[in-house]
Design a protein around this motif. Sequence first.
Motif, PDB file in Angstrom:
ATOM      1  N   THR A 123      -1.634   1.588  13.200  1.00  0.00           N
ATOM      2  CA  THR A 123      -2.422   1.955  13.851  1.00  0.00           C
ATOM      3  C   THR A 123      -3.721   1.223  12.907  1.00  0.00           C
ATOM      4  O   THR A 123      -3.860   0.451  13.296  1.00  0.00           O
ATOM      5  N   LEU A 124      -4.920   2.433  14.055  1.00  0.00           N
ATOM      6  CA  LEU A 124      -6.520   1.757  13.901  1.00  0.00           C
ATOM      7  C   LEU A 124      -7.371   2.428  12.959  1.00  0.00           C
ATOM      8  O   LEU A 124      -6.965   3.794  13.386  1.00  0.00           O
ATOM      9  N   ILE A 125      -7.500   1.103  12.401  1.00  0.00           N
ATOM     10  CA  ILE A 125      -8.885   2.943  10.831  1.00  0.00           C
ATOM     11  C   ILE A 125     -10.058   1.925  10.757  1.00  0.00           C
ATOM     12  O   ILE A 125     -10.667   1.040  11.352  1.00  0.00           O
ATOM     13  N   MET A 126     -11.511   2.571  11.127  1.00  0.00           N
ATOM     14  CA  MET A 126     -12.650   1.917  10.965  1.00  0.00           C
ATOM     15  C   MET A 126     -13.167   2.222   9.509  1.00  0.00           C
ATOM     16  O   MET A 126     -13.189   3.251   8.687  1.00  0.00           O
ATOM     17  N   PHE A 127     -14.270   1.345   9.432  1.00  0.00           N
ATOM     18  CA  PHE A 127     -14.977   1.620   8.131  1.00  0.00           C
ATOM     19  C   PHE A 127     -16.228   1.626   8.239  1.00  0.00           C
ATOM     20  O   PHE A 127     -16.779   1.001   9.441  1.00  0.00           O
ATOM     21  N   ARG A 128     -16.659   3.093   7.954  1.00  0.00           N
ATOM     22  CA  ARG A 128     -18.164   3.269   8.217  1.00  0.00           C
ATOM     23  C   ARG A 128     -18.898   2.603   6.914  1.00  0.00           C
ATOM     24  O   ARG A 128     -20.096   2.807   6.809  1.00  0.00           O
ATOM     25  N   THR A 129     -18.652   2.299   5.495  1.00  0.00           N
ATOM     26  CA  THR A 129     -19.192   2.423   4.377  1.00  0.00           C
ATOM     27  C   THR A 129     -18.991   0.033   4.434  1.00  0.00           C
ATOM     28  O   THR A 129     -17.826  -0.281   5.036  1.00  0.00           O
ATOM     29  N   ILE A 168     -14.382  -7.203   5.312  1.00  0.00           N
ATOM     30  CA  ILE A 168     -14.548  -6.159   5.682  1.00  0.00           C
ATOM     31  C   ILE A 168     -15.721  -5.658   6.245  1.00  0.00           C
ATOM     32  O   ILE A 168     -16.074  -4.294   5.340  1.00  0.00           O
ATOM     33  N   PRO A 169     -16.499  -5.750   6.894  1.00  0.00           N
ATOM     34  CA  PRO A 169     -18.542  -5.498   6.615  1.00  0.00           C
ATOM     35  C   PRO A 169     -17.516  -3.912   7.345  1.00  0.00           C
ATOM     36  O   PRO A 169     -16.930  -3.508   8.290  1.00  0.00           O
ATOM     37  N   ALA A 170     -19.264  -2.932   6.777  1.00  0.00           N
ATOM     38  CA  ALA A 170     -19.106  -1.620   7.587  1.00  0.00           C
ATOM     39  C   ALA A 170     -18.934  -2.108   9.614  1.00  0.00           C
ATOM     40  O   ALA A 170     -19.904  -2.786   9.578  1.00  0.00           O
ATOM     41  N   GLY A 171     -18.047  -1.231   9.870  1.00  0.00           N
ATOM     42  CA  GLY A 171     -18.127  -0.943  11.891  1.00  0.00           C
ATOM     43  C   GLY A 171     -16.787  -1.954  11.690  1.00  0.00           C
ATOM     44  O   GLY A 171     -16.872  -1.458  13.922  1.00  0.00           O
ATOM     45  N   SER A 172     -16.603  -2.328  10.880  1.00  0.00           N
ATOM     46  CA  SER A 172     -15.246  -2.784  11.622  1.00  0.00           C
ATOM     47  C   SER A 172     -14.558  -2.179  11.884  1.00  0.00           C
ATOM     48  O   SER A 172     -14.232  -0.891  11.241  1.00  0.00           O
ATOM     49  N   VAL A 173     -13.052  -2.895  12.517  1.00  0.00           N
ATOM     50  CA  VAL A 173     -12.186  -1.616  12.790  1.00  0.00           C
ATOM     51  C   VAL A 173     -10.849  -2.676  12.304  1.00  0.00           C
ATOM     52  O   VAL A 173     -10.708  -3.901  12.519  1.00  0.00           O
ATOM     53  N   ALA A 174      -9.860  -2.354  11.724  1.00  0.00           N
ATOM     54  CA  ALA A 174      -8.692  -2.836  11.235  1.00  0.00           C
ATOM     55  C   ALA A 174      -7.411  -2.137  11.651  1.00  0.00           C
ATOM     56  O   ALA A 174      -6.922  -1.369  11.600  1.00  0.00           O
ATOM     57  N   VAL A 175      -6.128  -3.054  11.836  1.00  0.00           N
ATOM     58  CA  VAL A 175      -5.165  -3.076  12.598  1.00  0.00           C
ATOM     59  C   VAL A 175      -4.464  -2.779  10.926  1.00  0.00           C
ATOM     60  O   VAL A 175      -4.298  -3.982  10.106  1.00  0.00           O
ATOM     61  N   VAL A 176      -3.831  -1.480  10.853  1.00  0.00           N
ATOM     62  CA  VAL A 176      -3.275  -1.070   9.309  1.00  0.00           C
ATOM     63  C   VAL A 176      -1.526  -0.849   9.801  1.00  0.00           C
ATOM     64  O   VAL A 176      -1.041  -0.341  10.974  1.00  0.00           O
ATOM     65  N   GLN A 177      -0.708  -1.324   9.079  1.00  0.00           N
ATOM     66  CA  GLN A 177       0.371   0.296   9.465  1.00  0.00           C
ATOM     67  C   GLN A 177       1.366   0.470   8.201  1.00  0.00           C
ATOM     68  O   GLN A 177       0.889  -0.221   6.733  1.00  0.00           O
ATOM     69  N   ARG A 178       1.753   1.510   8.208  1.00  0.00           N
ATOM     70  CA  ARG A 178       2.254   2.198   7.160  1.00  0.00           C
ATOM     71  C   ARG A 178       3.673   1.270   6.298  1.00  0.00           C
ATOM     72  O   ARG A 178       4.645   1.221   7.104  1.00  0.00           O
ATOM     73  N   VAL A 179       3.781   1.421   4.950  1.00  0.00           N
ATOM     74  CA  VAL A 179       4.750   0.859   4.072  1.00  0.00           C
ATOM     75  C   VAL A 179       5.329   1.663   2.844  1.00  0.00           C
ATOM     76  O   VAL A 179       4.234   2.112   2.624  1.00  0.00           O
ATOM     77  N   ASP A 180       6.480   1.529   2.854  1.00  0.00           N
ATOM     78  CA  ASP A 180       7.079   2.602   1.317  1.00  0.00           C
ATOM     79  C   ASP A 180       5.937   1.257   0.286  1.00  0.00           C
ATOM     80  O   ASP A 180       5.774   0.390   0.192  1.00  0.00           O
ATOM     81  N   ALA A 181       5.505   1.958  -0.955  1.00  0.00           N
ATOM     82  CA  ALA A 181       4.786   1.703  -1.792  1.00  0.00           C
ATOM     83  C   ALA A 181       5.235   0.444  -2.638  1.00  0.00           C
ATOM     84  O   ALA A 181       5.277   0.152  -2.845  1.00  0.00           O
ATOM     85  N   SER A 182       6.931   0.509  -2.832  1.00  0.00           N
ATOM     86  CA  SER A 182       8.056  -0.798  -3.322  1.00  0.00           C
ATOM     87  C   SER A 182       7.352  -1.905  -2.848  1.00  0.00           C
ATOM     88  O   SER A 182       7.620  -3.096  -3.246  1.00  0.00           O
ATOM     89  N   ARG A 183       6.886  -2.089  -0.905  1.00  0.00           N
ATOM     90  CA  ARG A 183       6.717  -3.664  -0.566  1.00  0.00           C
ATOM     91  C   ARG A 183       5.643  -3.932  -0.927  1.00  0.00           C
ATOM     92  O   ARG A 183       4.521  -5.384  -0.634  1.00  0.00           O
ATOM     93  N   MET A 184       4.020  -2.832  -1.855  1.00  0.00           N
ATOM     94  CA  MET A 184       3.207  -3.523  -1.995  1.00  0.00           C
ATOM     95  C   MET A 184       2.704  -4.379  -2.620  1.00  0.00           C
ATOM     96  O   MET A 184       4.079  -4.750  -3.477  1.00  0.00           O
ATOM     97  N   GLN A 185       2.027  -5.352  -2.948  1.00  0.00           N
ATOM     98  CA  GLN A 185       1.250  -6.380  -4.252  1.00  0.00           C
ATOM     99  C   GLN A 185      -0.035  -6.025  -4.171  1.00  0.00           C
ATOM    100  O   GLN A 185      -0.847  -5.831  -3.417  1.00  0.00           O
TER     101      GLN A 185
END
Length: 204
Positions: free
Chosen positions: A67-73, A80-97
């Motif tokens: 999905t997409l998220i927008m950065f207001r701050t 990632i400056p304010a006004g950017s749009v990021a493409v994000v993917q939901r993953v399980d917590a076990s995959r985080m680093q």
Amino acid sequence: MGTQTTRRGLRERAVASGAPAMAAAPAAVRRRGGIGRTLGDLGLWIAAAAGAVCIVLVILAVSANITLIMFRTGSMSPTIPAGSVAVVQRVDASRMQVGDVVTVDRDDELPVTHRITSIGPGATEDERIITMRGDANADDDPFPYTVTSVRTVLFSIPGIASAIVGMGDPWVLGTLTAGATVLVIWAFWPRSGSAATRTEEGLT
């Protein structure tokens, strides 16, 4: 024979006298419509490309949890400056680093997107407790987050958040819809040049 000869002669004289004007008409129509036709075709291609992008985004959202998220701050500036749009993917917590930039959903509050600074075990096998910090901040966030999944940032595009927000305005949507309708009608509207060409072919 005399009648046939007379008709053939009349036809030949009509073609001889009318051919230059008939040939010039389609050329004039083509000259007048050339630039307009090119711009119209370009508009249709842009609209088609935008539609294809929307379809791809819907497919990715359903099949890959993207999905997409927008950065207001600017808490993630300069990465990632304010006004950017990021493409994000939901993953399980076990995959985080540690070092990943992730979005954490919070009850009754807006999601927060910061960089992971530490990861600890949670109460269950699927759960993790993480601390995060914005790249522009000197300290970690004031409290840790307990998560079973997060949305990890794949990449971001600066400066387009306002444009995406503007697309949701009813006046903008109405204008785009009207413009697309005009383009489609214009693309399929009969051309006068086609009639002139058919007339010329019928005389020769």
